[in-house]
Write a protein that holds these residues in place. Sequence first.
Motif, short mmCIF file in Angstrom:
data_model
loop_
_atom_site.label_atom_id
_atom_site.label_comp_id
_atom_site.label_asym_id
_atom_site.label_seq_id
_atom_site.Cartn_x
_atom_site.Cartn_y
_atom_site.Cartn_z
N MET A 116 97.95 1.82 15.11
CA MET A 116 98.96 2.69 15.71
C MET A 116 98.27 3.82 16.47
O MET A 116 97.30 4.39 16.00
N THR A 117 98.78 4.10 17.63
CA THR A 117 98.24 5.22 18.40
C THR A 117 98.53 6.52 17.67
O THR A 117 99.62 6.72 17.16
N ASN A 118 97.54 7.37 17.60
CA ASN A 118 97.71 8.66 16.93
C ASN A 118 98.73 9.52 17.70
O ASN A 118 98.54 9.78 18.89
N PRO A 119 99.83 9.90 17.03
CA PRO A 119 100.87 10.67 17.74
C PRO A 119 100.34 11.98 18.31
O PRO A 119 100.79 12.43 19.37
N VAL A 120 99.38 12.61 17.59
CA VAL A 120 98.83 13.87 18.09
C VAL A 120 98.08 13.62 19.40
O VAL A 120 98.22 14.36 20.38
N ALA A 121 97.30 12.53 19.39
CA ALA A 121 96.57 12.18 20.61
C ALA A 121 97.54 11.87 21.74
O ALA A 121 97.33 12.27 22.90
N THR A 122 98.64 11.19 21.39
CA THR A 122 99.65 10.86 22.39
C THR A 122 100.19 12.12 23.03
O THR A 122 100.31 12.23 24.25
N MET A 123 100.49 13.11 22.18
CA MET A 123 101.06 14.35 22.70
C MET A 123 100.05 15.09 23.57
O MET A 123 100.37 15.52 24.68
N SER A 124 98.79 15.21 23.05
CA SER A 124 97.82 16.01 23.80
C SER A 124 97.45 15.30 25.11
O SER A 124 97.26 15.94 26.14
N GLU A 125 97.34 13.95 25.05
CA GLU A 125 97.05 13.23 26.29
C GLU A 125 98.20 13.38 27.27
O GLU A 125 98.00 13.49 28.47
N GLY A 126 99.43 13.38 26.71
CA GLY A 126 100.61 13.54 27.55
C GLY A 126 100.59 14.88 28.28
O GLY A 126 101.07 14.99 29.40
N LEU A 127 100.02 15.90 27.61
CA LEU A 127 99.94 17.22 28.26
C LEU A 127 98.75 17.30 29.20
O LEU A 127 98.78 18.00 30.20
N ARG A 128 97.68 16.55 28.85
CA ARG A 128 96.44 16.63 29.64
C ARG A 128 96.57 15.88 30.96
O ARG A 128 96.07 16.31 31.98
N TYR A 129 97.28 14.73 30.89
CA TYR A 129 97.47 13.93 32.10
C TYR A 129 98.36 14.68 33.07
O TYR A 129 99.48 15.02 32.75
N ARG A 130 97.81 14.96 34.27
CA ARG A 130 98.57 15.79 35.19
C ARG A 130 99.36 14.93 36.16
O ARG A 130 99.03 14.82 37.33
N GLY A 131 100.43 14.33 35.61
CA GLY A 131 101.27 13.47 36.45
C GLY A 131 102.31 14.24 37.23
O GLY A 131 103.03 13.68 38.03
N ARG A 132 102.40 15.53 36.98
CA ARG A 132 103.32 16.42 37.68
C ARG A 132 104.77 15.94 37.57
O ARG A 132 105.17 15.45 36.53
N PHE A 133 105.55 16.07 38.64
CA PHE A 133 107.00 15.90 38.56
C PHE A 133 107.43 14.64 37.82
O PHE A 133 108.23 14.69 36.90
N GLY A 134 106.87 13.51 38.25
CA GLY A 134 107.31 12.24 37.67
C GLY A 134 107.04 12.18 36.18
O GLY A 134 107.86 11.70 35.41
#
Lengths: 148, 134
Positions: free
Chosen positions: B1-19
Amino acid sequence: MSATTTTTGAAQSPAVGGMRRRVALPEKSLETRIWQFMRISGVALIPLAFGHLAIMHVINSVHDMNLCFVAARWDLLAWRIYDAALLGFAMLHGMSGLRTVAEDYVHQPGLQRIIRLAILLAGGAVILMGAIALIGGVRLVDIPANCI
Amino acid sequence: MTNPVATMSEGLRYRGRFGQWAWILHRVGGLGTVLFLFLHVIDTSFVYFWPDHYINWIMFYRTWYFGLGEIALVGCVLYHGLNGLRVALFDLRPELWTPELQQRSVVYVAIAFAVLFVPAAIFMGGNILSHLGG
């Protein structure tokens, strides 16, 4: 869009370099049907859910809510049909969405099967409860006479 | 299972902007809505199964803290619905799929959300205040 929705026939692909290419579309898989359902139910839920929120959560509020209110509301068959449509579309849309989110984070096929089964069982039970209540209505012996 | 904390931090780190912001909010709004939906169908079904206890749910829903949750719920549904309409529209009309229009459409959704949500939230907030302490 109708040209692209035939299941076995050939459809025209977008023009490439002035040429039109004919490609056979594959049979629609279950996943394609689910994808379509998410769009159709989502659009249907805009008036259903927005209307429900406006009427039941903004204009009326929890302070107006009691058995009498529900009984009076469901006395009109149209409201039961409205609520049944909302129940079915919202629950199935939500269950499918839950599955999408879960499978983004859980990648083992065995675990994914268990999650799908759990969502189906829990969601199915909740839909059943809602449907029984919609059909059975408010079950109270002493509903005041001025209630409806 | 993907680590939820990693999921969250990667989600914030990835700069996908508006979309990407639109997508994160869509997910949060959908999850918030579906969790309350399960609860809400069960509480309403009490009118048939356990009518004597229906009012107990309602009394809990009348608390100010649930009232704040209800405002959040309206926000979840409004955003998820409006953004979902945007997604469905681009799926139906793939020729509209340009980066500029993608970004602009997210702004349109944000404007439509504000127009619907702000008055509703003010109205509901006033309702909570008027019932405080009684």
